[in-house]
Design an enzyme around this catalytic site. Structure first.
Site, PDB file in Angstrom:
ATOM      1  N   ASN A   1       0.863  -1.179   0.000  1.00 37.15           N
ATOM      2  CA  ASN A   1       0.000   0.000   0.000  1.00 37.15           C
ATOM      3  C   ASN A   1       0.908   1.241   0.000  1.00 37.15           C
ATOM      4  O   ASN A   1       1.538   1.559   1.004  1.00 37.15           O
ATOM      5  CB  ASN A   1      -0.889  -0.041   1.250  1.00 37.15           C
ATOM      6  CG  ASN A   1      -1.829   1.143   1.345  1.00 37.15           C
ATOM      7  OD1 ASN A   1      -1.517   2.242   0.919  1.00 37.15           O
ATOM      8  ND2 ASN A   1      -2.987   0.907   1.935  1.00 37.15           N
TER       9      ASN A   1
ATOM     10  N   ASP B   1       0.034  -3.735   9.938  1.00 32.13           N
ATOM     11  CA  ASP B   1      -1.328  -4.168   9.677  1.00 32.13           C
ATOM     12  C   ASP B   1      -2.241  -3.239  10.449  1.00 32.13           C
ATOM     13  O   ASP B   1      -2.009  -2.966  11.634  1.00 32.13           O
ATOM     14  CB  ASP B   1      -1.580  -5.621  10.089  1.00 32.13           C
ATOM     15  CG  ASP B   1      -2.832  -6.153   9.402  1.00 32.13           C
ATOM     16  OD1 ASP B   1      -2.813  -6.304   8.162  1.00 32.13           O
ATOM     17  OD2 ASP B   1      -3.848  -6.379  10.087  1.00 32.13           O
TER      18      ASP B   1
ATOM     19  N   PHE C   1      -5.503   8.763   3.008  1.00 30.14           N
ATOM     20  CA  PHE C   1      -5.951   7.687   2.116  1.00 30.14           C
ATOM     21  C   PHE C   1      -7.054   6.896   2.810  1.00 30.14           C
ATOM     22  O   PHE C   1      -7.440   7.226   3.944  1.00 30.14           O
ATOM     23  CB  PHE C   1      -4.767   6.784   1.731  1.00 30.14           C
ATOM     24  CG  PHE C   1      -4.212   5.971   2.876  1.00 30.14           C
ATOM     25  CD1 PHE C   1      -3.322   6.539   3.792  1.00 30.14           C
ATOM     26  CD2 PHE C   1      -4.579   4.635   3.063  1.00 30.14           C
ATOM     27  CE1 PHE C   1      -2.820   5.796   4.854  1.00 30.14           C
ATOM     28  CE2 PHE C   1      -4.071   3.882   4.111  1.00 30.14           C
ATOM     29  CZ  PHE C   1      -3.197   4.466   5.013  1.00 30.14           C
TER      30      PHE C   1
HETATM   31  P1  ITT Z   1      -0.332  -4.125   3.011  1.00 31.48           P
HETATM   32  O1  ITT Z   1      -0.983  -5.318   3.651  1.00 31.48           O
HETATM   33  O2  ITT Z   1       0.433  -4.479   1.778  1.00 31.48           O
HETATM   34  O3  ITT Z   1       0.494  -3.324   3.970  1.00 31.48           O
HETATM   35  P2  ITT Z   1      -3.076  -3.146   2.876  1.00 31.48           P
HETATM   36  O4  ITT Z   1      -3.701  -1.842   2.465  1.00 31.48           O
HETATM   37  O5  ITT Z   1      -3.715  -4.393   2.354  1.00 31.48           O
HETATM   38  O6  ITT Z   1      -1.497  -3.113   2.517  1.00 31.48           O
HETATM   39  P3  ITT Z   1      -3.960  -3.792   5.556  1.00 31.48           P
HETATM   40  O7  ITT Z   1      -4.355  -5.185   5.270  1.00 31.48           O
HETATM   41  O8  ITT Z   1      -3.252  -3.494   6.838  1.00 31.48           O
HETATM   42  O9  ITT Z   1      -3.020  -3.188   4.439  1.00 31.48           O
HETATM   43  O10 ITT Z   1      -5.275  -2.891   5.459  1.00 31.48           O
HETATM   44  C1  ITT Z   1      -5.302  -1.640   6.012  1.00 31.48           C
HETATM   45  C2  ITT Z   1      -6.554  -0.901   5.535  1.00 31.48           C
HETATM   46  O11 ITT Z   1      -7.107  -0.173   6.637  1.00 31.48           O
HETATM   47  C3  ITT Z   1      -6.193   0.123   4.487  1.00 31.48           C
HETATM   48  O12 ITT Z   1      -6.245  -0.414   3.186  1.00 31.48           O
HETATM   49  C4  ITT Z   1      -7.250   1.202   4.742  1.00 31.48           C
HETATM   50  O13 ITT Z   1      -8.462   0.851   4.140  1.00 31.48           O
HETATM   51  C5  ITT Z   1      -7.429   1.143   6.252  1.00 31.48           C
HETATM   52  N1  ITT Z   1      -6.493   2.065   6.930  1.00 31.48           N
HETATM   53  C6  ITT Z   1      -5.393   1.724   7.675  1.00 31.48           C
HETATM   54  N2  ITT Z   1      -4.738   2.813   8.098  1.00 31.48           N
HETATM   55  C7  ITT Z   1      -5.419   3.871   7.609  1.00 31.48           C
HETATM   56  C8  ITT Z   1      -5.221   5.255   7.680  1.00 31.48           C
HETATM   57  O14 ITT Z   1      -4.177   5.780   8.303  1.00 31.48           O
HETATM   58  N3  ITT Z   1      -6.106   6.041   7.078  1.00 31.48           N
HETATM   59  C9  ITT Z   1      -7.151   5.531   6.414  1.00 31.48           C
HETATM   60  N4  ITT Z   1      -7.406   4.240   6.261  1.00 31.48           N
HETATM   61  C10 ITT Z   1      -6.544   3.397   6.861  1.00 31.48           C
END
Ligand code: ITT
Length: 202
Positions: A9, A70, A160
């Site tokens: 991400n 995560d 995001f």
């Molecule tokens: P990686 O596993 O490759 O790191 P991912 O986006 O799939 O990427 P996660 O499984 O940890 O990661 O999902 C986290 C989700 O939670 C992310 O895609 C957002 O939808 C939400 N999220 C996490 N932190 C956030 C933030 O700071 N602001 C807004 N949304 C967030």
């Protein structure tokens, strides 16, 4: 000392990278290494999934410090959902469409919009380079949270994911209306990383 951020991400990786500027590491992202791994995140907690990602990258790139994040959004009136499924919530829907899904789920609960309490949660898993004699991976996890309210409209262009609907009463703004710098100071991710920083200083 090189540290690889094990995340596909790019927005998340950018935030981590910005915070890591205060640490004494050369920071790499998955774009700087040969291959980006597809890790199946099938643990039942943020900590478990952060460890799965960190360990997969550690096995592939044992020469680097590995940092995996995560994270997700937990909404009180939805019993903590979407939680660890935040990235997958609503399948392939765009974020504006995911927001609509959240609003419709929240409307169904009958809970007053002023009470749409939520929190962001982050687990950061950290692996040191090298392979131990026992073959066990030496990993640690640091956590952080930030609290807010789900807003019934989307506001702001920064950040995001769910940031445009995550309202911070103390700022009178959403997470997408505060600057990246401000967000990093108070966010779940910023807090988890400051725990890591304390650990590294000792
Ligand atoms: P990686 O596993 O490759 O790191 P991912 O986006 O799939 O990427 P996660 O499984 O940890 O990661 O999902 C986290 C989700 O939670 C992310 O895609 C957002 O939808 C939400 N999220 C996490 N932190 C956030 C933030 O700071 N602001 C807004 N949304 C967030």
């Amino acid at each position: 000392r090189k540290c690889l951020i094990a995340s596909s991400n790019v927005n998340k990786a950018r935030e981590v990278q910005e915070i890591l500027k205060d640490f004494n590491f050369e920071v790499l992202t998955t774009h700087d290494v040969e291959e980006e791994l597809e890790v199946i995140e099938d643990a039942d907690s943020f900590t478990g999934n952060a460890l799965l990602k960190a360990k997969a990258y550690h096995e592939r790139y044992p020469e680097y410090y590995i940092l995996a994040d995560d994270s997700g959004l937990m909404i009180e009136a939805l019993d903590g959902r979407p939680g660890i499924y935040s990235a997958r919530y609503g399948g392939d829907l765009s974020y504006p469409e995911k927001f609509k899904l959240i609003w419709s789920e929240l409307a169904e609960t009958g809970v007053d919009p002023n009470e749409w309490r939520a929190k962001f949660v982050c687990a950061i898993a950290w692996c040191e380079p090298g392979v131990s004699l026992s073959g066990e991976v030496d990993a640690r996890v640091f956590q952080g949270e930030m609290h807010g309210i789900i807003l019934d409209e989307a506001r702001g262009e920064n950040g995001f994911g769910y940031d445009p609907i995550f309202y911070l009463p103390e700022f009178g703004k959403t997470n997408a209306e505060i600057s990246a710098e401000e967000k990093n100071k108070i966010s779940h991710r910023g807090r988890a990383l400051s725990e890591l920083q304390k650990y590294l200083k000792n």
